[in-house]
Scaffold this motif. Sequence first.
Motif, PDB file in Angstrom:
ATOM      1  N   ILE A 154      -2.621  18.972 -14.947  1.00 55.71           N
ATOM      2  CA  ILE A 154      -2.211  19.244 -14.099  1.00 55.71           C
ATOM      3  C   ILE A 154      -1.152  19.008 -13.667  1.00 55.71           C
ATOM      4  O   ILE A 154      -0.481  19.904 -13.376  1.00 55.71           O
ATOM      5  CB  ILE A 154      -2.305  18.101 -13.372  1.00 55.71           C
ATOM      6  N   ASN A 155       0.029  18.693 -14.676  1.00 62.54           N
ATOM      7  CA  ASN A 155       1.283  19.251 -14.375  1.00 62.54           C
ATOM      8  C   ASN A 155       1.659  20.335 -15.242  1.00 62.54           C
ATOM      9  O   ASN A 155       2.510  21.710 -14.019  1.00 62.54           O
ATOM     10  CB  ASN A 155       2.259  18.621 -15.602  1.00 62.54           C
ATOM     11  N   ILE A 156       0.563  21.175 -16.298  1.00 61.10           N
ATOM     12  CA  ILE A 156       0.871  22.274 -16.852  1.00 61.10           C
ATOM     13  C   ILE A 156       0.728  23.434 -15.738  1.00 61.10           C
ATOM     14  O   ILE A 156       1.528  24.150 -15.192  1.00 61.10           O
ATOM     15  CB  ILE A 156       0.527  22.834 -18.011  1.00 61.10           C
ATOM     16  N   LEU A 157      -0.479  23.332 -15.160  1.00 60.11           N
ATOM     17  CA  LEU A 157      -1.015  23.786 -13.559  1.00 60.11           C
ATOM     18  C   LEU A 157       0.168  23.824 -12.421  1.00 60.11           C
ATOM     19  O   LEU A 157       0.397  25.189 -12.096  1.00 60.11           O
ATOM     20  CB  LEU A 157      -2.445  23.462 -12.806  1.00 60.11           C
ATOM     21  N   LEU A 158       0.646  22.862 -12.390  1.00 57.28           N
ATOM     22  CA  LEU A 158       1.454  22.656 -11.109  1.00 57.28           C
ATOM     23  C   LEU A 158       2.848  23.475 -11.868  1.00 57.28           C
ATOM     24  O   LEU A 158       3.324  23.827 -10.565  1.00 57.28           O
ATOM     25  CB  LEU A 158       1.657  21.752 -11.106  1.00 57.28           C
ATOM     26  N   ILE A 209       3.026  25.817 -13.654  1.00 58.89           N
ATOM     27  CA  ILE A 209       2.834  27.031 -13.610  1.00 58.89           C
ATOM     28  C   ILE A 209       2.532  27.766 -12.253  1.00 58.89           C
ATOM     29  O   ILE A 209       3.164  29.076 -11.732  1.00 58.89           O
ATOM     30  CB  ILE A 209       1.585  27.734 -13.814  1.00 58.89           C
ATOM     31  N   LEU A 210       2.166  27.416 -11.467  1.00 54.79           N
ATOM     32  CA  LEU A 210       2.118  28.140  -9.683  1.00 54.79           C
ATOM     33  C   LEU A 210       3.642  27.761  -9.592  1.00 54.79           C
ATOM     34  O   LEU A 210       3.510  28.572  -8.679  1.00 54.79           O
ATOM     35  CB  LEU A 210       1.059  26.787  -9.112  1.00 54.79           C
ATOM     36  N   GLY A 211       4.463  26.855 -10.001  1.00 56.28           N
ATOM     37  CA  GLY A 211       5.826  26.638  -8.890  1.00 56.28           C
ATOM     38  C   GLY A 211       6.243  25.910  -9.962  1.00 56.28           C
ATOM     39  O   GLY A 211       5.996  24.477  -9.656  1.00 56.28           O
ATOM     40  N   GLY A 267       6.244  21.176  -9.704  1.00 56.36           N
ATOM     41  CA  GLY A 267       6.042  20.577 -11.573  1.00 56.36           C
ATOM     42  C   GLY A 267       6.214  19.265 -11.655  1.00 56.36           C
ATOM     43  O   GLY A 267       6.142  18.247 -12.334  1.00 56.36           O
ATOM     44  N   VAL A 268       7.836  19.447 -11.046  1.00 55.69           N
ATOM     45  CA  VAL A 268       9.242  18.823 -11.372  1.00 55.69           C
ATOM     46  C   VAL A 268       8.805  16.964 -10.391  1.00 55.69           C
ATOM     47  O   VAL A 268       8.223  16.115 -10.731  1.00 55.69           O
ATOM     48  CB  VAL A 268       9.889  19.733 -11.013  1.00 55.69           C
ATOM     49  N   ILE A 269       7.940  17.894  -8.838  1.00 56.05           N
ATOM     50  CA  ILE A 269       7.394  16.208  -8.175  1.00 56.05           C
ATOM     51  C   ILE A 269       6.737  15.788  -9.413  1.00 56.05           C
ATOM     52  O   ILE A 269       6.501  14.126  -8.676  1.00 56.05           O
ATOM     53  CB  ILE A 269       6.949  16.899  -7.219  1.00 56.05           C
TER      54      ILE A 269
END
Length: 50
Positions: free
Chosen positions: A29-33, A35-37, A41-43
Motif C-alpha cells: 500500500i505504501n509503495i503504491l501511495l 508512486i502516486l505521490g 506515502g509519507v502520511i
Amino acid sequence: MSILTIIISVLLPPVAVFMQHGVGKELLINILLTILGWVPGVIHALIVNK
C-alpha cells in the motif's frame, strides 16, 4: 516512534514501513501511495509506524 523512524518516513516512506512491518500488505500500500505521490506515502508511513 523514534526520531530516526520519523526521518526515514519523510525521506523514504517504503523503507520505514518495511523496517517496522516487513514485506506485506502495508508495504505494498505504501509503495503504491508513494508512486502516486510522495505526500500520501509519507502520511501513510507516519500513521502506520505510530
